[in-house]
Every structure is written in structure tokens, then in C-alpha cells.
Design a protein around this motif. Structure first.
Motif, PDB file in Angstrom:
ATOM      1  N   ALA A 235       0.435  -2.114  -2.489  1.00 50.04           N
ATOM      2  CA  ALA A 235      -0.479  -3.257  -2.390  1.00 50.04           C
ATOM      3  C   ALA A 235       0.292  -4.532  -2.071  1.00 50.04           C
ATOM      4  N   GLN A 236       1.463  -4.698  -2.693  1.00 56.24           N
ATOM      5  CA  GLN A 236       2.294  -5.873  -2.414  1.00 56.24           C
ATOM      6  C   GLN A 236       2.723  -5.909  -0.950  1.00 56.24           C
ATOM      7  N   SER A 237       3.106  -4.743  -0.415  1.00 54.24           N
ATOM      8  CA  SER A 237       3.573  -4.698   0.974  1.00 54.24           C
ATOM      9  C   SER A 237       2.451  -5.017   1.951  1.00 54.24           C
ATOM     10  N   ILE A 238       1.241  -4.549   1.657  1.00 59.81           N
ATOM     11  CA  ILE A 238       0.104  -4.802   2.558  1.00 59.81           C
ATOM     12  C   ILE A 238      -0.317  -6.264   2.503  1.00 59.81           C
ATOM     13  N   ALA A 239      -0.484  -6.779   1.275  1.00 61.90           N
ATOM     14  CA  ALA A 239      -0.892  -8.175   1.119  1.00 61.90           C
ATOM     15  C   ALA A 239       0.218  -9.118   1.578  1.00 61.90           C
ATOM     16  N   GLY A 240       1.467  -8.750   1.277  1.00 62.12           N
ATOM     17  CA  GLY A 240       2.590  -9.584   1.683  1.00 62.12           C
ATOM     18  C   GLY A 240       2.710  -9.682   3.190  1.00 62.12           C
ATOM     19  N   ARG A 241       2.478  -8.561   3.871  1.00 63.19           N
ATOM     20  CA  ARG A 241       2.524  -8.575   5.342  1.00 63.19           C
ATOM     21  C   ARG A 241       1.444  -9.493   5.900  1.00 63.19           C
ATOM     22  N   ALA A 242       0.243  -9.412   5.329  1.00 63.78           N
ATOM     23  CA  ALA A 242      -0.846 -10.260   5.817  1.00 63.78           C
ATOM     24  C   ALA A 242      -0.517 -11.740   5.624  1.00 63.78           C
TER      25      ALA A 242
ATOM     26  N   SER B 241      -4.796 -13.065   0.879  1.00 64.73           N
ATOM     27  CA  SER B 241      -3.579 -12.265   0.776  1.00 64.73           C
ATOM     28  C   SER B 241      -2.518 -12.975  -0.057  1.00 64.73           C
ATOM     29  N   SER B 242      -2.525 -14.302  -0.076  1.00 65.86           N
ATOM     30  CA  SER B 242      -1.542 -15.053  -0.863  1.00 65.86           C
ATOM     31  C   SER B 242      -1.699 -14.753  -2.347  1.00 65.86           C
ATOM     32  N   PHE B 243      -2.930 -14.754  -2.837  1.00 69.63           N
ATOM     33  CA  PHE B 243      -3.187 -14.455  -4.248  1.00 69.63           C
ATOM     34  C   PHE B 243      -2.886 -12.994  -4.535  1.00 69.63           C
ATOM     35  N   ALA B 244      -3.286 -12.103  -3.640  1.00 64.06           N
ATOM     36  CA  ALA B 244      -3.096 -10.663  -3.853  1.00 64.06           C
ATOM     37  C   ALA B 244      -1.623 -10.291  -3.935  1.00 64.06           C
ATOM     38  N   VAL B 245      -0.786 -10.870  -3.070  1.00 59.73           N
ATOM     39  CA  VAL B 245       0.629 -10.505  -3.073  1.00 59.73           C
ATOM     40  C   VAL B 245       1.316 -11.014  -4.335  1.00 59.73           C
ATOM     41  N   ASP B 246       0.904 -12.184  -4.826  1.00 61.49           N
ATOM     42  CA  ASP B 246       1.499 -12.701  -6.062  1.00 61.49           C
ATOM     43  C   ASP B 246       1.158 -11.805  -7.249  1.00 61.49           C
ATOM     44  N   ILE B 247      -0.073 -11.335  -7.307  1.00 64.21           N
ATOM     45  CA  ILE B 247      -0.487 -10.425  -8.380  1.00 64.21           C
ATOM     46  C   ILE B 247       0.258  -9.100  -8.271  1.00 64.21           C
ATOM     47  N   ALA B 248       0.263  -8.517  -7.076  1.00 64.56           N
ATOM     48  CA  ALA B 248       0.833  -7.187  -6.879  1.00 64.56           C
ATOM     49  C   ALA B 248       2.328  -7.148  -7.155  1.00 64.56           C
TER      50      ALA B 248
ATOM     51  N   GLY C 131      -6.766 -14.162 -19.056  1.00 62.89           N
ATOM     52  CA  GLY C 131      -6.540 -15.600 -19.094  1.00 62.89           C
ATOM     53  C   GLY C 131      -5.443 -16.035 -18.135  1.00 62.89           C
ATOM     54  N   ALA C 132      -4.373 -15.241 -18.048  1.00 66.74           N
ATOM     55  CA  ALA C 132      -3.269 -15.573 -17.152  1.00 66.74           C
ATOM     56  C   ALA C 132      -3.689 -15.483 -15.686  1.00 66.74           C
ATOM     57  N   VAL C 133      -4.480 -14.468 -15.340  1.00 66.78           N
ATOM     58  CA  VAL C 133      -4.940 -14.314 -13.958  1.00 66.78           C
ATOM     59  C   VAL C 133      -5.860 -15.474 -13.569  1.00 66.78           C
ATOM     60  N   ILE C 134      -6.758 -15.853 -14.485  1.00 73.41           N
ATOM     61  CA  ILE C 134      -7.650 -16.985 -14.216  1.00 73.41           C
ATOM     62  C   ILE C 134      -6.841 -18.270 -14.047  1.00 73.41           C
ATOM     63  N   GLY C 135      -5.870 -18.467 -14.947  1.00 77.15           N
ATOM     64  CA  GLY C 135      -5.020 -19.646 -14.835  1.00 77.15           C
ATOM     65  C   GLY C 135      -4.229 -19.667 -13.547  1.00 77.15           C
ATOM     66  N   GLN C 136      -3.733 -18.487 -13.135  1.00 71.71           N
ATOM     67  CA  GLN C 136      -2.987 -18.395 -11.881  1.00 71.71           C
ATOM     68  C   GLN C 136      -3.883 -18.727 -10.696  1.00 71.71           C
ATOM     69  N   ALA C 137      -5.139 -18.290 -10.757  1.00 74.93           N
ATOM     70  CA  ALA C 137      -6.065 -18.560  -9.662  1.00 74.93           C
ATOM     71  C   ALA C 137      -6.301 -20.065  -9.505  1.00 74.93           C
ATOM     72  N   PHE C 138      -6.542 -20.758 -10.607  1.00 72.23           N
ATOM     73  CA  PHE C 138      -6.808 -22.196 -10.543  1.00 72.23           C
ATOM     74  C   PHE C 138      -5.570 -22.981 -10.113  1.00 72.23           C
ATOM     75  N   SER C 139      -4.426 -22.628 -10.699  1.00 76.31           N
ATOM     76  CA  SER C 139      -3.205 -23.359 -10.339  1.00 76.31           C
ATOM     77  C   SER C 139      -2.769 -23.028  -8.916  1.00 76.31           C
ATOM     78  N   GLY C 140      -2.951 -21.779  -8.507  1.00 76.10           N
ATOM     79  CA  GLY C 140      -2.559 -21.366  -7.160  1.00 76.10           C
ATOM     80  C   GLY C 140      -3.375 -22.048  -6.078  1.00 76.10           C
ATOM     81  N   VAL C 141      -4.698 -22.121  -6.277  1.00 78.38           N
ATOM     82  CA  VAL C 141      -5.527 -22.763  -5.255  1.00 78.38           C
ATOM     83  C   VAL C 141      -5.265 -24.260  -5.217  1.00 78.38           C
ATOM     84  N   ALA C 142      -4.949 -24.844  -6.369  1.00 79.01           N
ATOM     85  CA  ALA C 142      -4.625 -26.270  -6.396  1.00 79.01           C
ATOM     86  C   ALA C 142      -3.333 -26.554  -5.630  1.00 79.01           C
ATOM     87  N   GLU C 143      -2.325 -25.695  -5.835  1.00 78.73           N
ATOM     88  CA  GLU C 143      -1.056 -25.874  -5.128  1.00 78.73           C
ATOM     89  C   GLU C 143      -1.237 -25.679  -3.624  1.00 78.73           C
ATOM     90  N   LEU C 144      -1.946 -24.614  -3.255  1.00 87.03           N
ATOM     91  CA  LEU C 144      -2.156 -24.327  -1.833  1.00 87.03           C
ATOM     92  C   LEU C 144      -2.916 -25.457  -1.148  1.00 87.03           C
TER      93      LEU C 144
END
Length: 224
Positions: free
Chosen positions: A145-152, A54-61, A20-33
Motif C-alpha cells: 500500500a505504501q509503494s502504490i500510494a507513494g508512487r502516486a 495519496s499523500s495521506f495514504a502513504v503517510d499512514i501506510a 485519535g492519532a489518525v484524526i489528529g494526523q488528518a487535521f494537521s496534515g491538511v493544514a500543513e498541505l
């Protein structure tokens, strides 16, 4: 099914909360972006495009790696460190890894002990440290994973400003990487310290994370 749900309720409940938290983060994150993109005249993303970005991936990682770091450190630290009066601590005289008899390994193993606990030697030594090892493994994997996604994600920002992209080695030594990382680490360390200290004086009736409601403040672990 009802028995399965009852016996695995703790794991299933938190996996449900995670989803539920990941789904909520996805909706709120895309809305903010997309709000930021519209304000600057940039292109917006669909939900699917954002989840794969990569923005979503780095936040998760970066959140996952800090959680696994907390548990890896906590598991190992509580082997050697104690806190008088805390239910999060072993008894004050039980510092260390314990004897084979106390740990029920090798010739002291019981009929229903895990096979690797009965085996002795290297297999038992590895199994006896497997929980800390798997938490450390997932911490390192999440950090990678954070370092790879964060770099991108960071290079995307640089390209928007017509600046040269940064190498992976350059990114993991950059202020952006360590600012993200240390913000998460400090919250985990604070949470562990707070839990250890508050458990001395406060109670939660029925919870295994708490002492008995009537236990003395200086009672440690399972001391009466």
C-alpha cells in the motif's frame, strides 16, 4: 458492558488512541498541505479530499508497515535469540520452538486447547506459526500500500515539475521510497533493542512487560 470493557481494555484503549492519532494526523496534515499550497498559489484541499489523497495514504501506510515489521521480526527472533536479564527474553536454556509437550499440542493438548493445536500434522504446524505469519502478511500488505500510494504522490510532484511519471517498479527502487522506508525501520529496531536492554535494569511495577521490582538484574524471563 462493564465486564466486556474491563476484559478488553488494553485492545480497546489502543484502538481508541489509534483513531485519535489518525484524526489528529488528518487535521494537521491538511493544514500543513494547504499552508504550502497557499504559499505557492496552489489549490487547497478539503479535509475529505486530503484523507482520500495519496499523500495521506502513504503517510499512514509507511508507519503501519514498520510497526508490523517490528512485531513480525520480534516474534520470530525471540524464538531463537535471548537476552540475559531481560523480561523481553525467554530463559537462556529455552532457545528454539520447544517440544510438543511443552507447547501442549497433539497428544499433549489439554481439553481447552484450540482445535488446531489438538489436530496434529499440518494444521498444528501452521497454527504454531500463525502469529508471525499474520504479522508478516500485514507488513507486506502495508508495504505494498505504501509503494502504490507513494508512487502516486511522487508522480504528482513530478507532474508539477513537468517531468515524466515513474513506473511502480521504478518507484520501489527509488531513493524516495527507501528513504521513507528506512527512516521508519531504524526507529523500530532502536525501540526493540532499547526495550530489551532497559528491561534488564529498570522496572515498571505491575506491568507484565517488566520483571518484579525486586528481581535480580540477571534474572531472565520468569526466573525467580
Amino acid at each position: 458492558m462493564s465486564r466486556y470493557l474491563k476484559e478488553n481494555g488494553l485492545t480497546l484503549a489502543f484502538l481508541g488512541l489509534l483513531l485519535g492519532a489518525v484524526i489528529g494526523q488528518a487535521f494537521s496534515g491538511v493544514a500543513e498541505l494547504n499552508g504550502e499550497q497557499r504559499a505557492t498559489g496552489g489549490a487547497t484541499l478539503s479535509l475529505a479530499e486530503y484523507v482520500l489523497s495519496s499523500s495521506f495514504a502513504v503517510d499512514i501506510a509507511e508507519n503501519w508497515q514498520s510497526e508490523y515489521l517490528q512485531f513480525a521480526l520480534y516474534i520470530v527472533a525471540t524464538t531463537w535469540l535471548v537476552q540475559r536479564g531481560s523480561s523481553e527474553s525467554k530463559k537462556l536454556d529455552e532457545i528454539g520452538t520447544g517440544s510438543d509437550e511443552e507447547q501442549k499440542i497433539g497428544r499433549y493438548a489439554e481439553p481447552d486447547s484450540p482445535a488446531w493445536a489438538r489436530a496434529g500434522g499440518l494444521r498444528t504446524a501452521l497454527y504454531g506459526r500463525s502469529l508471525g505469519a499474520i504479522m508478516t502478511f500485514f507488513f507486506l500488505l502495508s508495504l505494498l500500500a505504501q509503494s502504490i500510494a507513494g508512487r502516486a504522490a511522487f508522480n504528482g510532484q513530478l507532474l508539477e515539475r513537468d517531468q515524466d511519471a515513474m513506473s511502480w517498479a521504478g518507484y520501489v527502487t527509488s531513493a524516495d521510497f527507501w528513504n521513507r522506508t528506512l527512516q521508519n525501520w531504524q526507529s523500530e529496531f532502536l525501540a526493540v533493542a532499547s526495550m530489551a536492554a532497559f528491561a534488564i535494569y529498570l522496572r515498571q511495577r505491575g506491568s507484565p512487560e517488566s520483571k518484579l521490582v525486586g528481581a535480580a538484574h540477571d534474572a531472565t524471563a520468569e526466573d525467580p
